[in-house]
Design an enzyme around this catalytic site. Structure first.
Site, PDB file in Angstrom:
ATOM      1  N   GLY A 129     -59.616   7.222   9.160  1.00  0.00           N
ATOM      2  CA  GLY A 129     -59.175   6.344   8.063  1.00  0.00           C
ATOM      3  C   GLY A 129     -60.236   6.261   6.988  1.00  0.00           C
ATOM      4  O   GLY A 129     -60.477   5.196   6.426  1.00  0.00           O
ATOM      5  N   ASN A 131     -60.332   7.476   4.014  1.00  0.00           N
ATOM      6  CA  ASN A 131     -59.939   7.592   2.614  1.00  0.00           C
ATOM      7  C   ASN A 131     -59.706   6.260   1.933  1.00  0.00           C
ATOM      8  O   ASN A 131     -59.417   6.200   0.745  1.00  0.00           O
ATOM      9  CB  ASN A 131     -58.659   8.441   2.511  1.00  0.00           C
ATOM     10  CG  ASN A 131     -57.504   7.778   3.231  1.00  0.00           C
ATOM     11  OD1 ASN A 131     -57.614   7.509   4.420  1.00  0.00           O
ATOM     12  ND2 ASN A 131     -56.424   7.488   2.543  1.00  0.00           N
ATOM     13  N   GLY A 133     -60.329   1.673   1.879  1.00  0.00           N
ATOM     14  CA  GLY A 133     -60.867   0.400   2.347  1.00  0.00           C
ATOM     15  C   GLY A 133     -62.207   0.483   3.070  1.00  0.00           C
ATOM     16  O   GLY A 133     -63.180   1.061   2.577  1.00  0.00           O
ATOM     17  N   ILE A 134     -62.225  -0.098   4.251  1.00  0.00           N
ATOM     18  CA  ILE A 134     -63.463  -0.204   5.032  1.00  0.00           C
ATOM     19  C   ILE A 134     -63.973   1.186   5.425  1.00  0.00           C
ATOM     20  O   ILE A 134     -65.171   1.469   5.367  1.00  0.00           O
ATOM     21  CB  ILE A 134     -63.202  -1.079   6.278  1.00  0.00           C
ATOM     22  CG1 ILE A 134     -62.868  -2.506   5.843  1.00  0.00           C
ATOM     23  CG2 ILE A 134     -64.386  -1.070   7.231  1.00  0.00           C
ATOM     24  CD1 ILE A 134     -62.171  -3.345   6.896  1.00  0.00           C
ATOM     25  N   GLY A 135     -63.047   2.046   5.807  1.00  0.00           N
ATOM     26  CA  GLY A 135     -63.421   3.404   6.217  1.00  0.00           C
ATOM     27  C   GLY A 135     -64.084   4.158   5.074  1.00  0.00           C
ATOM     28  O   GLY A 135     -65.072   4.876   5.273  1.00  0.00           O
ATOM     29  N   TYR A 285     -50.296  -6.373  17.118  1.00  0.00           N
ATOM     30  CA  TYR A 285     -51.569  -6.046  16.451  1.00  0.00           C
ATOM     31  C   TYR A 285     -52.712  -6.680  17.250  1.00  0.00           C
ATOM     32  O   TYR A 285     -53.738  -6.043  17.516  1.00  0.00           O
ATOM     33  CB  TYR A 285     -51.551  -6.563  15.015  1.00  0.00           C
ATOM     34  CG  TYR A 285     -52.800  -6.231  14.212  1.00  0.00           C
ATOM     35  CD1 TYR A 285     -53.077  -4.934  13.793  1.00  0.00           C
ATOM     36  CD2 TYR A 285     -53.712  -7.230  13.865  1.00  0.00           C
ATOM     37  CE1 TYR A 285     -54.217  -4.637  13.057  1.00  0.00           C
ATOM     38  CE2 TYR A 285     -54.849  -6.950  13.120  1.00  0.00           C
ATOM     39  CZ  TYR A 285     -55.098  -5.644  12.723  1.00  0.00           C
ATOM     40  OH  TYR A 285     -56.242  -5.369  11.985  1.00  0.00           O
TER      41      TYR A 285
HETATM   42  N1  LIG Z   1     -58.774  -5.730   6.073  1.00  0.00           N
HETATM   43  C1  LIG Z   1     -59.024  -6.638   6.984  1.00  0.00           C
HETATM   44  O1  LIG Z   1     -59.094  -7.842   6.669  1.00  0.00           O
HETATM   45  C2  LIG Z   1     -59.240  -6.241   8.394  1.00  0.00           C
HETATM   46  C3  LIG Z   1     -59.512  -7.261   9.304  1.00  0.00           C
HETATM   47  C4  LIG Z   1     -59.728  -6.922  10.634  1.00  0.00           C
HETATM   48  C5  LIG Z   1     -59.682  -5.599  11.005  1.00  0.00           C
HETATM   49  N2  LIG Z   1     -59.397  -4.610  10.093  1.00  0.00           N
HETATM   50  C6  LIG Z   1     -59.360  -3.235  10.580  1.00  0.00           C
HETATM   51  O2  LIG Z   1     -60.207  -2.420   9.788  1.00  0.00           O
HETATM   52  C7  LIG Z   1     -59.744  -1.080   9.822  1.00  0.00           C
HETATM   53  C8  LIG Z   1     -59.711  -0.517   8.410  1.00  0.00           C
HETATM   54  O3  LIG Z   1     -58.752  -1.258   7.674  1.00  0.00           O
HETATM   55  P1  LIG Z   1     -58.829  -1.450   6.094  1.00  0.00           P
HETATM   56  O4  LIG Z   1     -58.807  -2.894   5.822  1.00  0.00           O
HETATM   57  O5  LIG Z   1     -59.894  -0.626   5.500  1.00  0.00           O
HETATM   58  O6  LIG Z   1     -57.392  -0.917   5.676  1.00  0.00           O
HETATM   59  P2  LIG Z   1     -56.945   0.403   4.900  1.00  0.00           P
HETATM   60  O7  LIG Z   1     -57.648   0.474   3.605  1.00  0.00           O
HETATM   61  O8  LIG Z   1     -55.483   0.408   4.901  1.00  0.00           O
HETATM   62  O9  LIG Z   1     -57.495   1.561   5.840  1.00  0.00           O
HETATM   63  C9  LIG Z   1     -56.790   1.977   6.969  1.00  0.00           C
HETATM   64  C10 LIG Z   1     -57.042   3.454   7.129  1.00  0.00           C
HETATM   65  O10 LIG Z   1     -56.334   3.901   8.270  1.00  0.00           O
HETATM   66  C11 LIG Z   1     -55.562   5.030   7.880  1.00  0.00           C
HETATM   67  N3  LIG Z   1     -54.366   5.214   8.679  1.00  0.00           N
HETATM   68  C12 LIG Z   1     -53.250   4.434   8.703  1.00  0.00           C
HETATM   69  N4  LIG Z   1     -52.327   4.977   9.519  1.00  0.00           N
HETATM   70  C13 LIG Z   1     -52.869   6.120  10.004  1.00  0.00           C
HETATM   71  C14 LIG Z   1     -52.408   7.126  10.875  1.00  0.00           C
HETATM   72  N5  LIG Z   1     -51.214   7.065  11.414  1.00  0.00           N
HETATM   73  N6  LIG Z   1     -53.224   8.143  11.163  1.00  0.00           N
HETATM   74  C15 LIG Z   1     -54.447   8.227  10.626  1.00  0.00           C
HETATM   75  N7  LIG Z   1     -54.936   7.324   9.775  1.00  0.00           N
HETATM   76  C16 LIG Z   1     -54.154   6.273   9.469  1.00  0.00           C
HETATM   77  C17 LIG Z   1     -55.171   4.717   6.462  1.00  0.00           C
HETATM   78  O11 LIG Z   1     -54.688   5.870   5.818  1.00  0.00           O
HETATM   79  P3  LIG Z   1     -53.679   5.717   4.569  1.00  0.00           P
HETATM   80  O12 LIG Z   1     -54.549   5.413   3.405  1.00  0.00           O
HETATM   81  O13 LIG Z   1     -53.003   7.016   4.528  1.00  0.00           O
HETATM   82  O14 LIG Z   1     -52.759   4.568   4.861  1.00  0.00           O
HETATM   83  C18 LIG Z   1     -56.505   4.219   5.960  1.00  0.00           C
HETATM   84  O15 LIG Z   1     -57.354   5.286   5.677  1.00  0.00           O
HETATM   85  C19 LIG Z   1     -58.385  -1.131  10.504  1.00  0.00           C
HETATM   86  O16 LIG Z   1     -58.525  -0.712  11.833  1.00  0.00           O
HETATM   87  C20 LIG Z   1     -58.004  -2.586  10.456  1.00  0.00           C
HETATM   88  O17 LIG Z   1     -57.154  -2.932  11.513  1.00  0.00           O
HETATM   89  C21 LIG Z   1     -59.191  -4.916   8.806  1.00  0.00           C
END
Ligand SMILES: NC(=O)c1ccc[n+]([C@@H]2O[C@H](COP(=O)([O-])OP(=O)(O)OC[C@H]3O[C@@H](n4cnc5c(N)ncnc54)[C@H](OP(=O)(O)O)[C@@H]3O)[C@@H](O)[C@H]2O)c1
Length: 689
Positions: A129, A131, A133-135, A285
């Site tokens: 992930g 591309n 947000g956090i990643g 979740y």
């Molecule tokens: N944001 C928060 O407040 C928060 C809080 C607690 C935990 N988290 C965790 O932090 C992690 C990163 O989340 P984020 O906030 O940075 O959200 P994000 O920006 O949506 O990043 C999620 C990443 O996962 C990828 N992804 C989604 N479905 C996938 C699949 N089927 N196969 C491979 N990659 C996939 C997304 O790709 P696409 O761009 O193609 O969708 C994106 O790169 C997640 O595990 C999330 O559960 C986030």
């Protein structure tokens, strides 16, 4: 809105993105506050008095409940201190309004551990992930510090866009990407094969990809609920498949991105695939994130047992205003709520990446695998300290183990791949059958897990509850040591609301806290006497005042209680045993002396092991938390025991006949239970000193 943060001068803090790190001290921050600009953040020295009070109380509460920033989460099985902490945090939140606590907390030195990233040159990281947000921000920080990153992305187009952008932002970035929709385990397997075939030395794996809640219940074509498939199984499988290679590459880290939503999760062994409840909402979740957390703990447990140089960490990023929430549709009320909250008070994705980066790179975490790192649940402040999960399941070691086995079973069923993690089932531990291990602090934290592993491999661990074990322990000690001159009998078990008896028929507390010590002393005495001057120190407790003796019930089973009376009796008995021992030593002209000590009320983990259904537990826990000494504090002075003898009114501690009788009865119990005589080194001479 642009936020500013205060921090200790020596800490580097990323203000907006991890690239532009800058050391800010309070004075500089104030100078920077130009007219019309945002007001300078509150600085702790200039806080109003009530905030000082709140801050002091908060820090005190954290200290007094032993809630330190970096500690192994699994050592703490008690939810009371955690609840106190969070309740207090919420209280401050309510009383002080929305803005202040954030500033308040960010001002508390030691809370903010900005990722002070060391050079990562030569390391290869895999970030899923990457591309967004956090990643994305994790990847960027790793690239900026010299690491090579292989990003995993489900969309070719979005992946290339991200690679392009990262190359622009970080000149010379060593970034490549692989496309994989990680919802399907067959894809994960193909991805792992590709990575392994490319023969790169992966030393860092950041399992970050995730999907949030969905109002529609959806299942992958492999039969797994969608969120469970990606947020848990995909990561677990990728980890297991890459692990062997990572281990052969030397030191490394695995970082699993979990979430506060663990608190909403529950496990269901009959529904590992997450399909029974027909929901892809918050419960699932929560389950996926809870599972990933438990998987991390079990992984770390196994890595440690195998002596691996790879360590596993769980992190949670806090509530982050990332694209995660905009990918939801808003018919599900919780989605609206979380979207609103993340928009109003969410951290930036760069701030949200801090925990992942910290866990992946920081040298101070070496040897601390198994930590759960992230901002405070209550405040969502930008910090990444060790946290205690809210969900009680997180502390259930049996659940870790079972989850691991069930996960393997699901992966094997879905992919047809066998023995995915066979190598890590403890192959490095040879059979320990016939060995007796002495593990100090065996009943808590790392000691507990070490003990468990030894037991699993056939060793007998001397937990001193069983007198047969104590005999074996004494034989080992005698065989190994020509001289023994100091014996400190410390091990103890505090009260328990459930009455329990050892398999040798002695009440548990009395067995470990009294008979174990008495027997070990008797068995080692001859060697100690021949070793010249020496001392025997028995750790008693003020709880002797609650103890009474019962010659008809030496094993402590008649009252069917393992509460304070049993603990008091065990400690009173050990006190009287010490007196009688010293009396006999003096009469025999021995150079060994016996002392009884009591530590006072100390705020140790002993109280953490209480459950709080027994009212006295609550009282003693509170007292130890409020006024307990630290475990390192020792104040030496004479102490006059209270004892207890309701029949005569004379304290038992001063009843020399009781000393003698207790000694004889103790020998009788030990001989009855073990079927062997205890050596009579110090025959009684006369009755009184
Ligand atoms: N944001 C928060 O407040 C928060 C809080 C607690 C935990 N988290 C965790 O932090 C992690 C990163 O989340 P984020 O906030 O940075 O959200 P994000 O920006 O949506 O990043 C999620 C990443 O996962 C990828 N992804 C989604 N479905 C996938 C699949 N089927 N196969 C491979 N990659 C996939 C997304 O790709 P696409 O761009 O193609 O969708 C994106 O790169 C997640 O595990 C999330 O559960 C986030």
């Amino acid at each position: 809105m642009k936020l500013q943060y205060t921090c200790r001068p020596q800490m580097q803090l990323a203000e907006n993105g991890l690239a532009s790190q800058q050391v800010l001290v309070p004075q500089q921050l104030q100078q920077q506050a130009a007219p019309g600009a945002l007001p300078a953040p509150l600085i702790i020295n200039q806080l109003p008095a009530q905030i000082w009070v709140a801050r002091t109380a908060y820090v005190w509460l954290r200290c007094s409940t032993g809630f330190t920033d970096v500690e192994y989460a699994t050592m703490h099985q008690n939810s009371f201190s955690r609840r106190c902490n969070e309740c207090f945090a919420l209280l401050v939140l309510v009383v002080q309004g929305n803005e202040l606590p954030q500033n308040l907390l960010e001002s508390i030195s030691g809370w903010i551990k900005g990722p002070n990233i060391p050079d990562q040159t030569g390391k290869v990281a895999v970030v899923s992930g990457f591309n967004s947000g956090i990643g994305y921000n994790t990847t960027r920080a790793l690239l900026e510090h010299g690491a090579e990153v292989i990003g995993i992305c489900r969309s070719d187009e979005r992946g290339h866009e991200a690679v392009q952008q990262l190359k622009e932002q970080v000149p010379g970035a060593k970034i490549s990407m692989k496309v994989c929709n990680m919802e399907l385990l067959s894809n994960v397997r193909a991805l792992a094969s590709e990575l392994l075939a490319s023969n790169v030395n992966i030393s860092l794996l950041v399992n970050n990809a995730g999907r949030f809640i969905d109002e529609r219940f959806t299942v992958t074509k492999e039969g797994l609920e969608h969120t469970m498939a990606l947020d848990y199984f995909g990561h677990a499988m990728l980890t297991l498949l890459l692990l062997e290679k990572m281990l052969s590459n030397g030191p490394g880290r695995i970082v699993n991105v979990c979430s506060m939503a663990e608190m909403f999760g529950s496990l269901d062994w009959n529904d590992m695939k997450g399909v029974a409840r027909h929901t892809s909402g918050m419960p699932i979740y929560g389950r996926a994130k809870l599972s990933l957390l438990l998987f991390t703990y079990e992984l770390q447990r196994r890595l440690r047992l195998a002596g691996a140089q790879v360590e596993a960490f769980a992190v949670h990023p806090g509530l982050v205003n990332s694209p995660l929430f905009s990918k939801m549709s808003f018919r599900y009320p919780f989605a609206v709520f979380t979207f609103a909250m993340s928009t109003i008070m969410g951290l930036t994705p760069a701030q949200g990446a801090a925990s992942s980066i910290y866990a992946a790179t920081h040298p101070e975490l070496s040897g601390k695998g198994g930590l759960y790192l992230g901002p405070s649940y209550a405040f969502n402040a930008f910090s990444c300290c060790a946290r205690k999960p809210v969900n009680p399941r997180a502390y259930d070691v049996d659940a870790w183990r079972r989850l691991w086995d069930e996960t393997e079973a699901v992966i094997e069923e879905v992919t047809g791949q066998q023995s995915i993690s066979g190598w890590i089932k403890g192959p490095n531990i040879p059979d320990q059958t016939g060995k007796v291990a002495v593990v100090s602090g065996f009943n808590s934290g790392i000691g507990y897990h070490t003990t468990r592993a030894l037991l699993e491999h056939g060793a007998e661990v001397c937990n001193m509850e069983l007198l047969s074990n104590v005999r074996a322990l004494a034989s080992e000690l005698l065989a190994a040591n020509a001289k023994i001159s100091l014996l400190v009998n410390v091990a103890g078990r505090f009260l328990d609301e459930t009455f329990s008896v050892t398999k040798e028929g002695i009440e548990h507390t009395i067995a470990v806290t009294y008979f174990g010590h008495a027997m070990l002393t008797l068995l080692l005495l001859e060697r100690m006497l021949s070793s010249g001057p020496g001392r025997i120190v028995n750790v008693i407790s003020e709880a002797e005042m609650f103890g009474s003796l019962d010659w008809n019930d030496m094993k402590g089973v008649a009252r069917r209680s393992s509460g304070m009376p049993a603990y008091g009796r065990a400690k009173l008995s050990l006190l009287l045993f010490t007196y009688e021992l010293q009396r006999r030593l003096r009469l025999a002209g021995a150079q060994v002396e016996a002392f009884a000590v009591h530590p006072g009320v100390a705020n140790t983990r002993m109280f953490d092991k209480l459950t709080f259904r027994y009212p006295f537990s609550i009282f003693t826990y509170t007292m130890s938390a409020i006024m307990g000494l630290t475990p390192a504090q020792i104040f030496c002075c004479d102490y006059t025991p209270c004892g207890n003898n309701s029949a005569t009114g004379q304290p038992r501690a001063y009843d020399v006949d009781a000393w003698r009788r207790l000694w004889d009865e103790t020998e009788a119990v030990i001989e009855e239970v073990t079927g062997q005589q205890v050596p009579r080194m110090l025959p009684p001479v006369g009755t009184r000193v």
